[in-house]
Design a protein around this motif. Structure first.
Motif, PDB file in Angstrom:
ATOM      1  N   SER A  29       0.818  -1.212   0.000  1.00 31.32           N
ATOM      2  CA  SER A  29       0.000   0.000   0.000  1.00 31.32           C
ATOM      3  C   SER A  29       0.850   1.258   0.000  1.00 31.32           C
ATOM      4  CB  SER A  29      -0.937   0.012   1.200  1.00 31.32           C
ATOM      5  OG  SER A  29      -0.202   0.038   2.398  1.00 31.32           O
ATOM      6  N   LYS A  30       2.165   1.136   0.244  1.00 31.22           N
ATOM      7  CA  LYS A  30       3.055   2.290   0.263  1.00 31.22           C
ATOM      8  C   LYS A  30       3.931   2.392  -0.984  1.00 31.22           C
ATOM      9  CE  LYS A  30       5.035   3.632   3.939  1.00 31.22           C
ATOM     10  NZ  LYS A  30       5.940   3.714   5.078  1.00 31.22           N
ATOM     11  N   ARG A  31       3.859   1.412  -1.863  1.00 27.94           N
ATOM     12  CA  ARG A  31       4.722   1.431  -3.045  1.00 27.94           C
ATOM     13  C   ARG A  31       4.279   2.486  -4.043  1.00 27.94           C
ATOM     14  NH1 ARG A  31       5.336  -4.714  -3.224  1.00 27.94           N
ATOM     15  NH2 ARG A  31       7.223  -4.965  -2.012  1.00 27.94           N
ATOM     16  N   CYS A  32       5.252   3.177  -4.608  1.00 27.21           N
ATOM     17  CA  CYS A  32       4.991   4.175  -5.640  1.00 27.21           C
ATOM     18  C   CYS A  32       4.524   3.471  -6.915  1.00 27.21           C
ATOM     19  CB  CYS A  32       6.263   4.963  -5.904  1.00 27.21           C
ATOM     20  SG  CYS A  32       6.123   6.153  -7.247  1.00 27.21           S
ATOM     21  N   LEU A  33       3.500   3.999  -7.543  1.00 30.04           N
ATOM     22  CA  LEU A  33       2.991   3.390  -8.765  1.00 30.04           C
ATOM     23  C   LEU A  33       3.947   3.549  -9.939  1.00 30.04           C
ATOM     24  CD1 LEU A  33      -0.725   4.504  -8.517  1.00 30.04           C
ATOM     25  CD2 LEU A  33       0.251   2.293  -7.918  1.00 30.04           C
ATOM     26  N   ASN A  34       4.810   4.566  -9.902  1.00 29.99           N
ATOM     27  CA  ASN A  34       5.750   4.807 -10.998  1.00 29.99           C
ATOM     28  C   ASN A  34       7.031   3.992 -10.875  1.00 29.99           C
ATOM     29  OD1 ASN A  34       4.081   6.748 -12.208  1.00 29.99           O
ATOM     30  ND2 ASN A  34       4.836   8.312 -10.823  1.00 29.99           N
TER      31      ASN A  34
END
Length: 53
Positions: A29-34
């Motif tokens: 839930s904390k991972r950057c989508l980019n």
């Protein structure tokens, strides 16, 4: 409960001829989508995500 959901999903994917991959849930839930990094600096607020890399 989530394990059962994964098993049911994997079964349905197999019957449809596609695959499924189990992912380690830590920090998803904390991972950057980019870039995919779980940096706290990416989140200036809960609604505002700004990639630092």
């Amino acid at each position: 409960m989530f394990r059962q959901l994964y098993v049911l999903h994997a079964y349905k994917a197999e019957t449809e001829g596609t695959g499924s991959t189990e992912v380690d849930p830590a920090y998803t839930s904390k991972r950057c989508l980019n870039c995919g990094t779980p940096l706290d600096e990416n989140y200036t607020s809960q609604a505002n995500i700004c990639c630092q890399i």
